[in-house]
Design a protein around this motif. Sequence first.
Motif, PDB file in Angstrom:
ATOM      1  N   GLN A  35      -3.759  29.914  12.752  1.00 10.49           N
ATOM      2  CA  GLN A  35      -2.157  31.012  12.493  1.00 10.49           C
ATOM      3  C   GLN A  35      -1.136  29.583  11.406  1.00 10.49           C
ATOM      4  OE1 GLN A  35       0.805  31.175  15.860  1.00 10.49           O
ATOM      5  NE2 GLN A  35      -0.279  29.464  16.493  1.00 10.49           N
ATOM      6  N   LYS A  36      -0.376  30.711  10.563  1.00 11.12           N
ATOM      7  CA  LYS A  36       0.538  29.653   9.788  1.00 11.12           C
ATOM      8  C   LYS A  36       1.901  30.765   9.592  1.00 11.12           C
ATOM      9  CE  LYS A  36       2.255  26.299   7.400  1.00 11.12           C
ATOM     10  NZ  LYS A  36       2.535  25.398   7.761  1.00 11.12           N
ATOM     11  N   PRO A  37       2.394  30.829  10.769  1.00  9.01           N
ATOM     12  CA  PRO A  37       3.837  31.120  10.941  1.00  9.01           C
ATOM     13  C   PRO A  37       4.915  30.964  10.328  1.00  9.01           C
ATOM     14  CG  PRO A  37       2.885  30.662  13.059  1.00  9.01           C
ATOM     15  CD  PRO A  37       2.091  30.951  12.115  1.00  9.01           C
ATOM     16  N   HIS A  38       5.451  32.385   9.272  1.00 11.68           N
ATOM     17  CA  HIS A  38       6.582  31.633   9.053  1.00 11.68           C
ATOM     18  C   HIS A  38       7.919  31.058   9.740  1.00 11.68           C
ATOM     19  CE1 HIS A  38       8.213  35.651   8.911  1.00 11.68           C
ATOM     20  NE2 HIS A  38       6.844  35.863   8.405  1.00 11.68           N
ATOM     21  N   THR A  39       7.818  31.694  10.406  1.00  8.86           N
ATOM     22  CA  THR A  39       9.178  31.395  11.616  1.00  8.86           C
ATOM     23  C   THR A  39       9.285  31.600  13.057  1.00  8.86           C
ATOM     24  OG1 THR A  39      10.472  33.655  10.070  1.00  8.86           O
ATOM     25  CG2 THR A  39      11.395  32.861  12.083  1.00  8.86           C
ATOM     26  N   LEU A  40       9.850  30.859  13.370  1.00 17.77           N
ATOM     27  CA  LEU A  40       9.787  30.749  15.170  1.00 17.77           C
ATOM     28  C   LEU A  40      11.058  31.985  15.569  1.00 17.77           C
ATOM     29  CD1 LEU A  40       9.591  29.669  18.016  1.00 17.77           C
ATOM     30  CD2 LEU A  40      10.936  27.613  17.222  1.00 17.77           C
ATOM     31  N   LEU A  41      10.934  32.434  16.169  1.00 13.75           N
ATOM     32  CA  LEU A  41      11.881  33.004  17.331  1.00 13.75           C
ATOM     33  C   LEU A  41      11.848  32.550  18.285  1.00 13.75           C
ATOM     34  CD1 LEU A  41      12.223  36.573  15.445  1.00 13.75           C
ATOM     35  CD2 LEU A  41      12.601  36.798  17.986  1.00 13.75           C
ATOM     36  N   ILE A  42      13.030  32.750  18.564  1.00 13.14           N
ATOM     37  CA  ILE A  42      13.221  33.022  19.946  1.00 13.14           C
ATOM     38  C   ILE A  42      14.007  33.197  20.641  1.00 13.14           C
ATOM     39  CG2 ILE A  42      14.007  31.032  21.819  1.00 13.14           C
ATOM     40  CD1 ILE A  42      13.965  29.275  19.535  1.00 13.14           C
ATOM     41  N   ALA A  43      13.584  35.096  21.458  1.00 17.17           N
ATOM     42  CA  ALA A  43      14.225  35.979  21.482  1.00 17.17           C
ATOM     43  C   ALA A  43      14.443  36.215  22.958  1.00 17.17           C
ATOM     44  CB  ALA A  43      13.631  36.977  21.301  1.00 17.17           C
ATOM     45  N   CYS A  44      14.745  37.338  23.391  1.00 15.32           N
ATOM     46  CA  CYS A  44      15.092  37.412  25.065  1.00 15.32           C
ATOM     47  C   CYS A  44      13.806  38.268  25.863  1.00 15.32           C
ATOM     48  CB  CYS A  44      16.351  38.532  25.630  1.00 15.32           C
ATOM     49  SG  CYS A  44      16.490  38.939  26.632  1.00 15.32           S
ATOM     50  N   CYS A  45      13.404  38.120  27.701  1.00 14.24           N
ATOM     51  CA  CYS A  45      12.338  39.164  27.768  1.00 14.24           C
ATOM     52  C   CYS A  45      12.962  40.258  27.796  1.00 14.24           C
ATOM     53  CB  CYS A  45      12.136  38.276  29.278  1.00 14.24           C
ATOM     54  SG  CYS A  45      11.899  36.479  29.227  1.00 14.24           S
ATOM     55  N   ASP A  46      13.521  41.055  27.330  1.00 12.06           N
ATOM     56  CA  ASP A  46      14.510  42.065  27.628  1.00 12.06           C
ATOM     57  C   ASP A  46      13.540  43.424  26.904  1.00 12.06           C
ATOM     58  OD1 ASP A  46      15.345  44.487  26.686  1.00 12.06           O
ATOM     59  OD2 ASP A  46      16.817  43.568  27.686  1.00 12.06           O
ATOM     60  N   SER A  47      12.959  44.028  27.802  1.00 10.52           N
ATOM     61  CA  SER A  47      11.907  44.681  26.786  1.00 10.52           C
ATOM     62  C   SER A  47      12.071  46.111  25.674  1.00 10.52           C
ATOM     63  CB  SER A  47      10.793  45.776  27.785  1.00 10.52           C
ATOM     64  OG  SER A  47      11.225  46.922  28.289  1.00 10.52           O
ATOM     65  N   ARG A  48      13.637  46.245  25.705  1.00 12.64           N
ATOM     66  CA  ARG A  48      13.406  46.687  24.148  1.00 12.64           C
ATOM     67  C   ARG A  48      13.841  46.016  23.605  1.00 12.64           C
ATOM     68  NH1 ARG A  48      19.357  48.307  27.908  1.00 12.64           N
ATOM     69  NH2 ARG A  48      19.390  45.937  28.163  1.00 12.64           N
ATOM     70  N   ALA A  49      13.869  45.381  22.711  1.00 15.89           N
ATOM     71  CA  ALA A  49      13.622  43.977  22.056  1.00 15.89           C
ATOM     72  C   ALA A  49      12.522  43.152  21.625  1.00 15.89           C
ATOM     73  CB  ALA A  49      15.221  42.962  21.970  1.00 15.89           C
ATOM     74  N   ALA A  50      11.965  44.241  21.166  1.00 16.81           N
ATOM     75  CA  ALA A  50      11.159  43.695  20.821  1.00 16.81           C
ATOM     76  C   ALA A  50      11.421  42.873  19.533  1.00 16.81           C
ATOM     77  CB  ALA A  50       9.359  44.330  20.570  1.00 16.81           C
ATOM     78  N   PRO A  51      11.307  41.754  18.857  1.00 11.96           N
ATOM     79  CA  PRO A  51      11.375  41.131  17.723  1.00 11.96           C
ATOM     80  C   PRO A  51      10.097  41.564  16.729  1.00 11.96           C
ATOM     81  CG  PRO A  51      10.513  39.404  19.361  1.00 11.96           C
ATOM     82  CD  PRO A  51      10.536  40.138  20.215  1.00 11.96           C
ATOM     83  N   GLU A  52       9.015  41.475  16.760  1.00 13.54           N
ATOM     84  CA  GLU A  52       7.524  41.803  16.068  1.00 13.54           C
ATOM     85  C   GLU A  52       8.349  42.868  15.759  1.00 13.54           C
ATOM     86  OE1 GLU A  52       5.443  39.093  18.855  1.00 13.54           O
ATOM     87  OE2 GLU A  52       7.002  40.481  18.897  1.00 13.54           O
ATOM     88  N   GLY A  60       0.356  36.609  12.871  1.00 18.56           N
ATOM     89  CA  GLY A  60       0.150  35.648  12.522  1.00 18.56           C
ATOM     90  C   GLY A  60       1.590  35.356  11.758  1.00 18.56           C
ATOM     91  N   GLU A  61       2.309  36.151  11.701  1.00 21.65           N
ATOM     92  CA  GLU A  61       3.527  36.342  10.564  1.00 21.65           C
ATOM     93  C   GLU A  61       4.970  35.191  11.767  1.00 21.65           C
ATOM     94  OE1 GLU A  61       5.180  38.747   7.836  1.00 21.65           O
ATOM     95  OE2 GLU A  61       3.194  40.724   8.765  1.00 21.65           O
ATOM     96  N   GLN A 221       1.025  38.045   2.149  1.00 17.62           N
ATOM     97  CA  GLN A 221      -0.492  38.401   2.544  1.00 17.62           C
ATOM     98  C   GLN A 221      -1.294  37.460   3.306  1.00 17.62           C
ATOM     99  OE1 GLN A 221      -0.632  41.546   3.279  1.00 17.62           O
ATOM    100  NE2 GLN A 221       1.493  42.212   3.253  1.00 17.62           N
ATOM    101  N   ILE A 222      -2.160  37.644   3.766  1.00 21.59           N
ATOM    102  CA  ILE A 222      -3.136  36.677   4.352  1.00 21.59           C
ATOM    103  C   ILE A 222      -4.621  36.562   3.403  1.00 21.59           C
ATOM    104  CG2 ILE A 222      -4.411  35.591   6.079  1.00 21.59           C
ATOM    105  CD1 ILE A 222      -2.095  35.934   8.142  1.00 21.59           C
TER     106      ILE A 222
END
Length: 224
Positions: A35-52, A60-61, A221-222
């Motif tokens: 993997q070579k993701p561009h961003t570390l995203l720190i989010a809440c566990c809340d199932s209503r706010a899925a970052p992806e 991989g992003e 794109q990969i």
Amino acid sequence: MTDFPDRLLAGYRNFMSGRYSDERERYRVLADKGQKPHTLLIACCDSRAAPETIFDCGPGEMFVVRNVANMVPRYEPDGQFHGTSAAIEYAVQVLEIDNIVVMGHGRCGGIQAALDPSMKPLSPGDFIGKWMGLVRPAAEQIQNNDLMTQAERQTALERVSIRNSIANLQTFPFVRKHDEEGKLGIHGAWFDISTGELWIMDSKGDFVRPNLDEPPIEAEQISA
């Protein structure tokens, strides 16, 4: 042990016949090359706010860390177990991500608990209570503000907590070093579940709506 949930198996079948089938080559490259993701995203566990989902990212992003109320503790190399800190260390030191985003959201249950002085522990360990202690000083100031409604106090602490987490990120020596060298961007964001609105933190710490009229940027794109 009970049977695996049918709902999840049905979802997996849809994944294999849909997204995986469409992106089979992408998954193969990720498996072979890592993997070579561009961003570390720190989010809440809340199932209503899925970052992806919110940022329409494929495999991989993004390197995603989710915990209660999307919080970052201070740097404490004390030999204890620090899951969020370990993920930050790996993302910055090994994956060499370009950005860190701390994303909060509206109607956060953890923040609501932090604002409620009468909240009783859910278990003898009071894990949530101790975790939300990271933002308790700010919560105590906001919960006593009678000029604000409950909804206003909630939103205020959700956003203050993001700023607090970003300040705590700077206590990690490797984060501060990469930031000072211009190798790392650190950002805050707040997502409104009810409207889908995204607010991003500017250089002054204020939350503003991004200009969505600008042409979209194509995701990297990969290639095989």
